[in-house]
Design a protein around this motif. Sequence first.
Motif, PDB file in Angstrom:
ATOM      1  N   GLU A   9       0.829  -1.210   0.000  1.00  0.00           N
ATOM      2  CA  GLU A   9       0.000   0.000   0.000  1.00  0.00           C
ATOM      3  C   GLU A   9       0.866   1.264   0.000  1.00  0.00           C
ATOM      4  OE1 GLU A   9      -2.545  -0.414   3.382  1.00  0.00           O
ATOM      5  OE2 GLU A   9      -3.800  -1.921   2.411  1.00  0.00           O
ATOM      6  N   GLN A  10       1.932   1.253   0.791  1.00  0.00           N
ATOM      7  CA  GLN A  10       2.823   2.414   0.836  1.00  0.00           C
ATOM      8  C   GLN A  10       3.511   2.637  -0.512  1.00  0.00           C
ATOM      9  OE1 GLN A  10       3.138   4.585   3.509  1.00  0.00           O
ATOM     10  NE2 GLN A  10       1.381   3.379   4.170  1.00  0.00           N
ATOM     11  N   ILE A  11       3.961   1.560  -1.122  1.00  0.00           N
ATOM     12  CA  ILE A  11       4.611   1.666  -2.429  1.00  0.00           C
ATOM     13  C   ILE A  11       3.622   2.200  -3.459  1.00  0.00           C
ATOM     14  CG2 ILE A  11       5.674   0.363  -4.307  1.00  0.00           C
ATOM     15  CD1 ILE A  11       6.852  -1.502  -2.122  1.00  0.00           C
ATOM     16  N   GLU A  12       2.390   1.724  -3.410  1.00  0.00           N
ATOM     17  CA  GLU A  12       1.373   2.187  -4.364  1.00  0.00           C
ATOM     18  C   GLU A  12       1.084   3.679  -4.175  1.00  0.00           C
ATOM     19  OE1 GLU A  12      -1.121   2.251  -7.522  1.00  0.00           O
ATOM     20  OE2 GLU A  12       0.300   0.691  -6.964  1.00  0.00           O
ATOM     21  N   GLN A  13       1.035   4.140  -2.935  1.00  0.00           N
ATOM     22  CA  GLN A  13       0.827   5.567  -2.694  1.00  0.00           C
ATOM     23  C   GLN A  13       1.983   6.386  -3.255  1.00  0.00           C
ATOM     24  OE1 GLN A  13       0.167   6.155   1.493  1.00  0.00           O
ATOM     25  NE2 GLN A  13      -1.834   5.159   1.454  1.00  0.00           N
ATOM     26  N   LEU A  14       3.187   5.888  -3.063  1.00  0.00           N
ATOM     27  CA  LEU A  14       4.351   6.585  -3.612  1.00  0.00           C
ATOM     28  C   LEU A  14       4.302   6.607  -5.139  1.00  0.00           C
ATOM     29  CD1 LEU A  14       7.104   5.189  -1.251  1.00  0.00           C
ATOM     30  CD2 LEU A  14       6.367   7.576  -1.419  1.00  0.00           C
ATOM     31  N   ARG A  15       3.886   5.490  -5.732  1.00  0.00           N
ATOM     32  CA  ARG A  15       3.792   5.422  -7.187  1.00  0.00           C
ATOM     33  C   ARG A  15       2.783   6.434  -7.706  1.00  0.00           C
ATOM     34  NH1 ARG A  15       0.839   3.912 -11.231  1.00  0.00           N
ATOM     35  NH2 ARG A  15      -0.814   3.142  -9.916  1.00  0.00           N
ATOM     36  N   GLN A  16       1.659   6.527  -7.045  1.00  0.00           N
ATOM     37  CA  GLN A  16       0.615   7.450  -7.485  1.00  0.00           C
ATOM     38  C   GLN A  16       1.039   8.907  -7.349  1.00  0.00           C
ATOM     39  OE1 GLN A  16      -2.921   6.319  -5.363  1.00  0.00           O
ATOM     40  NE2 GLN A  16      -3.217   4.467  -6.569  1.00  0.00           N
ATOM     41  N   SER A  25       7.762   3.769 -12.775  1.00  0.00           N
ATOM     42  CA  SER A  25       8.297   2.463 -13.154  1.00  0.00           C
ATOM     43  C   SER A  25       9.110   1.855 -12.020  1.00  0.00           C
ATOM     44  CB  SER A  25       9.176   2.578 -14.395  1.00  0.00           C
ATOM     45  OG  SER A  25       8.420   2.966 -15.498  1.00  0.00           O
ATOM     46  N   PHE A  26       9.888   2.701 -11.354  1.00  0.00           N
ATOM     47  CA  PHE A  26      10.672   2.232 -10.219  1.00  0.00           C
ATOM     48  C   PHE A  26       9.767   1.636  -9.144  1.00  0.00           C
ATOM     49  CE2 PHE A  26      12.207   3.145  -5.927  1.00  0.00           C
ATOM     50  CZ  PHE A  26      13.353   2.360  -5.905  1.00  0.00           C
ATOM     51  N   TYR A  27       8.697   2.347  -8.810  1.00  0.00           N
ATOM     52  CA  TYR A  27       7.797   1.870  -7.757  1.00  0.00           C
ATOM     53  C   TYR A  27       7.040   0.611  -8.183  1.00  0.00           C
ATOM     54  CZ  TYR A  27       8.884   6.014  -5.061  1.00  0.00           C
ATOM     55  OH  TYR A  27       9.543   6.979  -4.341  1.00  0.00           O
ATOM     56  N   LEU A  28       6.711   0.501  -9.456  1.00  0.00           N
ATOM     57  CA  LEU A  28       6.082  -0.738  -9.925  1.00  0.00           C
ATOM     58  C   LEU A  28       7.037  -1.918  -9.778  1.00  0.00           C
ATOM     59  CD1 LEU A  28       4.127   0.359 -13.123  1.00  0.00           C
ATOM     60  CD2 LEU A  28       3.177  -0.524 -10.987  1.00  0.00           C
ATOM     61  N   GLY A  29       8.297  -1.708 -10.134  1.00  0.00           N
ATOM     62  CA  GLY A  29       9.301  -2.753  -9.966  1.00  0.00           C
ATOM     63  C   GLY A  29       9.515  -3.093  -8.506  1.00  0.00           C
ATOM     64  N   LEU A  30       9.518  -2.085  -7.657  1.00  0.00           N
ATOM     65  CA  LEU A  30       9.687  -2.309  -6.225  1.00  0.00           C
ATOM     66  C   LEU A  30       8.521  -3.111  -5.659  1.00  0.00           C
ATOM     67  CD1 LEU A  30      11.366  -1.728  -3.693  1.00  0.00           C
ATOM     68  CD2 LEU A  30      10.095   0.421  -3.455  1.00  0.00           C
ATOM     69  N   ASP A  32       6.640  -5.275  -7.333  1.00  0.00           N
ATOM     70  CA  ASP A  32       6.830  -6.653  -7.791  1.00  0.00           C
ATOM     71  C   ASP A  32       7.889  -7.369  -6.956  1.00  0.00           C
ATOM     72  OD1 ASP A  32       4.930  -6.341  -9.770  1.00  0.00           O
ATOM     73  OD2 ASP A  32       6.406  -5.964 -11.354  1.00  0.00           O
ATOM     74  N   PHE A  33       8.979  -6.665  -6.672  1.00  0.00           N
ATOM     75  CA  PHE A  33      10.053  -7.232  -5.860  1.00  0.00           C
ATOM     76  C   PHE A  33       9.550  -7.599  -4.463  1.00  0.00           C
ATOM     77  CE2 PHE A  33      13.500  -6.572  -2.788  1.00  0.00           C
ATOM     78  CZ  PHE A  33      14.410  -7.529  -3.233  1.00  0.00           C
ATOM     79  N   ALA A  34       8.782  -6.702  -3.837  1.00  0.00           N
ATOM     80  CA  ALA A  34       8.259  -6.947  -2.492  1.00  0.00           C
ATOM     81  C   ALA A  34       7.332  -8.160  -2.488  1.00  0.00           C
ATOM     82  CB  ALA A  34       7.528  -5.716  -1.971  1.00  0.00           C
ATOM     83  N   ARG A  35       6.497  -8.289  -3.508  1.00  0.00           N
ATOM     84  CA  ARG A  35       5.602  -9.450  -3.588  1.00  0.00           C
ATOM     85  C   ARG A  35       6.395 -10.744  -3.754  1.00  0.00           C
ATOM     86  NH1 ARG A  35       1.185  -6.648  -7.471  1.00  0.00           N
ATOM     87  NH2 ARG A  35      -0.141  -5.816  -5.841  1.00  0.00           N
ATOM     88  N   GLU A  36       7.412 -10.720  -4.602  1.00  0.00           N
ATOM     89  CA  GLU A  36       8.236 -11.911  -4.823  1.00  0.00           C
ATOM     90  C   GLU A  36       8.983 -12.304  -3.550  1.00  0.00           C
ATOM     91  OE1 GLU A  36       9.601 -15.165  -6.833  1.00  0.00           O
ATOM     92  OE2 GLU A  36       8.113 -13.728  -7.548  1.00  0.00           O
ATOM     93  N   GLN A  37       9.510 -11.323  -2.845  1.00  0.00           N
ATOM     94  CA  GLN A  37      10.210 -11.609  -1.596  1.00  0.00           C
ATOM     95  C   GLN A  37       9.264 -12.238  -0.579  1.00  0.00           C
ATOM     96  OE1 GLN A  37      13.432 -11.630  -2.584  1.00  0.00           O
ATOM     97  NE2 GLN A  37      13.852 -10.917  -0.546  1.00  0.00           N
ATOM     98  N   SER A  38       8.063 -11.718  -0.482  1.00  0.00           N
ATOM     99  CA  SER A  38       7.083 -12.267   0.447  1.00  0.00           C
ATOM    100  C   SER A  38       6.745 -13.708   0.083  1.00  0.00           C
ATOM    101  CB  SER A  38       5.818 -11.413   0.442  1.00  0.00           C
ATOM    102  OG  SER A  38       4.860 -11.954   1.295  1.00  0.00           O
TER     103      SER A  38
END
Length: 54
Positions: A9-16, A25-30, A32-38
């Motif tokens: 949610e925090q990453i999405e707010q930053l992206r918006q 693009s950076f925040y979208l990649g971040l 994806d990375f956070a989801r993969e790590q989880s």
Amino acid sequence: MDDQKWLIEQIEQLRQSASDYREQSFYLGLKDFAREQSKRINQTQRELDGRMWE
């Protein structure tokens, strides 16, 4: 799991609030990375649980 949800949610707010395409693009990649790590953390926890039963 709540930590992951909060982080996404925090990453999405930053992206918006990002001002340009590269930042978005950076925040979208971040995200994806956070989801993969989880996902990998959950897999490792399940693997450890399985090995403890052997």
